[in-house]
Scaffold this active site. Sequence first.
Site, PDB file in Angstrom:
ATOM      1  NE  ARG A 186      -3.502   1.067   0.286  1.00  0.00           N
ATOM      2  CZ  ARG A 186      -4.530   1.469   1.011  1.00  0.00           C
ATOM      3  NH1 ARG A 186      -5.274   0.600   1.652  1.00  0.00           N
ATOM      4  NH2 ARG A 186      -4.825   2.757   1.087  1.00  0.00           N
ATOM      5  N   GLY A 215       2.909   3.110  11.469  1.00  0.00           N
ATOM      6  CA  GLY A 215       4.323   3.247  11.792  1.00  0.00           C
ATOM      7  C   GLY A 215       5.194   3.220  10.555  1.00  0.00           C
ATOM      8  CG  ASP A 254       5.130  -7.030   5.595  1.00  0.00           C
ATOM      9  OD1 ASP A 254       5.803  -7.940   6.098  1.00  0.00           O
ATOM     10  OD2 ASP A 254       4.124  -6.562   6.135  1.00  0.00           O
ATOM     11  CE  LYS A 275      -2.209  -8.453  15.458  1.00  0.00           C
ATOM     12  NZ  LYS A 275      -0.894  -7.810  15.522  1.00  0.00           N
ATOM     13  CE  LYS A 302       9.250  -2.031  20.112  1.00  0.00           C
ATOM     14  NZ  LYS A 302      10.304  -1.993  19.091  1.00  0.00           N
ATOM     15  CG  ASP A 331      41.655 -26.818  -5.761  1.00  0.00           C
ATOM     16  OD1 ASP A 331      42.050 -27.915  -5.327  1.00  0.00           O
ATOM     17  OD2 ASP A 331      40.536 -26.341  -5.486  1.00  0.00           O
TER      18      ASP A 331
HETATM   19  C1  GDG Z   1       2.253  -5.908  11.421  1.00  0.00           C
HETATM   20  C2  GDG Z   1       2.735  -7.104  12.243  1.00  0.00           C
HETATM   21  C3  GDG Z   1       4.318  -5.578  13.426  1.00  0.00           C
HETATM   22  C4  GDG Z   1      -4.853  -0.158  15.904  1.00  0.00           C
HETATM   23  N1  GDG Z   1      -6.111   0.152  16.108  1.00  0.00           N
HETATM   24  C5  GDG Z   1      -6.275   1.443  15.811  1.00  0.00           C
HETATM   25  C6  GDG Z   1      -5.063   1.950  15.424  1.00  0.00           C
HETATM   26  N2  GDG Z   1      -4.181   0.939  15.494  1.00  0.00           N
HETATM   27  C7  GDG Z   1      -2.754   1.023  15.180  1.00  0.00           C
HETATM   28  C8  GDG Z   1      -1.896   0.841  16.405  1.00  0.00           C
HETATM   29  C9  GDG Z   1      -0.602   0.322  15.803  1.00  0.00           C
HETATM   30  C10 GDG Z   1      -1.062  -0.440  14.574  1.00  0.00           C
HETATM   31  O1  GDG Z   1      -2.382  -0.042  14.309  1.00  0.00           O
HETATM   32  C11 GDG Z   1      -1.044  -1.947  14.792  1.00  0.00           C
HETATM   33  O2  GDG Z   1       0.271  -2.388  14.723  1.00  0.00           O
HETATM   34  P1  GDG Z   1       0.761  -3.791  15.302  1.00  0.00           P
HETATM   35  O3  GDG Z   1       2.232  -3.804  15.284  1.00  0.00           O
HETATM   36  O4  GDG Z   1       0.235  -3.965  16.655  1.00  0.00           O
HETATM   37  O5  GDG Z   1       0.135  -4.943  14.391  1.00  0.00           O
HETATM   38  P2  GDG Z   1      -0.157  -5.292  12.814  1.00  0.00           P
HETATM   39  O6  GDG Z   1      -1.158  -4.391  12.222  1.00  0.00           O
HETATM   40  O7  GDG Z   1      -0.535  -6.722  12.793  1.00  0.00           O
HETATM   41  O8  GDG Z   1       1.245  -5.091  12.052  1.00  0.00           O
HETATM   42  C12 GDG Z   1       3.220  -6.626  13.598  1.00  0.00           C
HETATM   43  C13 GDG Z   1       3.886  -4.486  12.473  1.00  0.00           C
HETATM   44  O9  GDG Z   1       3.400  -5.016  11.244  1.00  0.00           O
HETATM   45  C14 GDG Z   1       5.016  -3.505  12.172  1.00  0.00           C
HETATM   46  O10 GDG Z   1       6.108  -4.141  11.614  1.00  0.00           O
HETATM   47  O11 GDG Z   1       4.593  -4.998  14.681  1.00  0.00           O
HETATM   48  O12 GDG Z   1       3.733  -7.720  14.330  1.00  0.00           O
HETATM   49  O13 GDG Z   1       1.701  -8.075  12.400  1.00  0.00           O
HETATM   50  O14 GDG Z   1       0.231   1.375  15.398  1.00  0.00           O
HETATM   51  O15 GDG Z   1      -1.779   2.067  17.053  1.00  0.00           O
HETATM   52  N3  GDG Z   1      -4.879   3.236  15.091  1.00  0.00           N
HETATM   53  C15 GDG Z   1      -5.955   4.050  15.125  1.00  0.00           C
HETATM   54  N4  GDG Z   1      -7.186   3.600  15.461  1.00  0.00           N
HETATM   55  C16 GDG Z   1      -7.382   2.325  15.803  1.00  0.00           C
HETATM   56  O16 GDG Z   1      -8.513   1.934  16.102  1.00  0.00           O
HETATM   57  N5  GDG Z   1      -5.808   5.336  14.816  1.00  0.00           N
END
Ligand code: GDG
Length: 735
Positions: A10, A30, A142, A288, A389, A508
């Site tokens: 994306r 992130g 990814d 999860k 985090k 060799d």
């Molecule tokens: C993959 C990997 C790895 C969630 N709900 C809301 C919201 N969020 C944001 C959180 C966080 C992000 O979404 C979720 O990130 P995670 O790391 O927890 O999990 P995945 O989406 O599965 O991500 C994972 C990641 O990639 C990075 O490499 O850590 O293991 O599976 O930032 O804050 N944000 C908002 N509203 C929500 O309702 N605004």
Amino acid sequence: MNKIHILSNRLPYNTEKIDDEFKLTPSVGGLATGMKSIYKEYNGSWIGWPGLSTEQLEEGDQEKIDKALGKEGCVSVHLSEKEINDYYEGFSNKTIWPLFHYFNEFIEYEYETWKAYVAVNQKFADAALKVLEAGDTIWVHDYQLLLVPGMIKAERPDVIIGFFLHIPFPSYEVFRILPWRKELLEGMLGADLLGFHTYDYERHFFSCVRRLFGLEINFNQIHTEDRIILADAFPMGIDYDKFEKASIAASQKLDQEKSELQIELEKYFLISPDRKLILSIDRMDYTKGIANRLHAFSKFLDKYPEYQGKVTLVMLAVPSRGNVDQYMKLKKTVDELVGEINGKFGMVNYSPIWYFYRSLPFENLIELYNASEVALITPVRDGMNLVAKEYVASRVNKSGVIIISEMAGVSKEMGEALIINPNNFNEIAESIYEAISMPLSEQRERMDVMQKRLRRYDVFKWASEFMKALDKVKNIQQNFNAKKVSIPIQNTIVQKYSEAKKRAIFLDYDGTLTGFHANPQAASPDEEVHNIIRKLSSDPLNEVTIISGRDRDTLEKWFVGHDINFIVEHGVWTKVKGDEWRMLYQINADWKENIRPTLESFVDRTPGSFIEEKNYSLVWHYRKSEPELGTLRANELKDELTNLIANHNLEIMEGNKVIEVKSGGINKGSAALRFIGEKQFDFILAIGDDWTDEFMFKELPDTAITVKVGLVNTAASYKVESVTAVRRLLKAMVE
Ligand code: GDG
């Protein structure tokens, strides 16, 4: 300036059509935050799918989207509904996702979706190839794009490619299940640098590379035929500042500025000040551990009834992949469990679980982080988990406890958290109890250490560390290329060869003229080798010598009829053409009976390994053994042998998947020098692949052209990448 481009499934914007124009809203994830700082700073493009299928677009829309995104430095890869369905929802999310998260029972093996995955990866690679210029770097992200590095490398070997995997990389025993395992790995190996969240994922990857391709790995460098590839762990961070600032701002809001959620949260605490909130946030995904969490929470309320009415679990589950079967089932299970627990423990003014099945605005997320004294993160598998985090970064007053599953990558970085096994409901229940009764001073101590670490290693640091490693791999490859026999160097060698009047050529055999075979007796020379040697040796100006660790009988048999010299068993025996075999040193082999039992015990304990007996040496071969066990045993054996040979004139030599014990003081270097003796050669060429050849490279005169086969450090003046390249060079000389 050389550009850096980003490639991900994306693009970092959501597109929406308003009044016939496309409006872009930046994504808040992130990845988007970290990468934006990179591609804009380095003038590159971000290549990816804009989020709307071609069927959703009317005539002219594609151009409008391309234009709007183009202004932000983005290049769109447009996908049809079928492509999204097969490549993204299909192979990416129904095959790779469950496989890499150890959900074997959910994996779909569909040839159709695999084909789509290949085709769409090619589409992404083609889009990248259009923007890549000489000297550029590209960073691919990814599991949706595992094949892209290989596809780009095939067309543009000059471009430096980074790849980061955001999800776990599974153990070989799981990875091998996939019919297309080799293709996926080959795609990844197109990258020059591979990044993982944790060292565990990295070592799983290495183990797959070793077992499926038999490649050499030294520390964290993979040696392929023509390149060195680096792999390393780069635990992804968050935009720490953003969460900290947002949290401070939220706590300073005036009453009239407060959100509805904030007002509700405050009301909850008004009822009783010793009430506590436990928070969980994740996508509604089977990885999860949402059901596990609910079971454990219910257990906690059962076990500690004094907290009924006082502790509430706020569970935000963001809808995800909702049209996939397993996700629908999961949603049903979670709905039922929440209902059950609320039914069992609920009171008139108390709900044990507040369940939100939607996504909330960032502002609300921060309010939840602020209001909750415990964060409960229980994935059964998770690459990293950024929510953990973000919770830590938002706890400005340093109170709060975090409970983390050991199956999430983040647990490796957060030793100060309470670490649980997500399948151990009792342990989780106890940890909840420990968390809510933890003294404030201890909470603060733990939080402080975690905050300092996360602040230091934020998403910007993460991205810059990856960029630094890309520079490092660039240097490693440049160093290799500096010694590499390029076309101009090959031409110079050929020129010197043709001008020379008397030439010595030392070759060799294994790993140089021919590739390695599991069975050393099966490595006889093919027709091409015979032709090369015939042509070389038929020139009266040439002295061609096969210089090898092999025994004399085998080599003499294989090269019968050729007018060449032999130096064998690392220099013990010599045969000048037309003459008899001669032993250069007076040595004995009585020692063999003392050493053999040790080697035999290693053969017994290492399936696939065997002993080769030569006149003055014993060789333990482990090429056919399971690679990791072989390497482990080789180290053990070296250790044991070192003790055994003390005070004897013996040497241990480590070759390519072999350990050899031989009489000391003899090596290819001294043997080659003796052969040259007083003869006046005006062209000396020596080619070899392993470290027994290094003696030859070191001892031959400085004017000799010495060539190492392989990418490792060497005393040779040049390197070539493979047996094929050796043959190419020799053919160029004789033709
Ligand atoms: C993959 C990997 C790895 C969630 N709900 C809301 C919201 N969020 C944001 C959180 C966080 C992000 O979404 C979720 O990130 P995670 O790391 O927890 O999990 P995945 O989406 O599965 O991500 C994972 C990641 O990639 C990075 O490499 O850590 O293991 O599976 O930032 O804050 N944000 C908002 N509203 C929500 O309702 N605004």
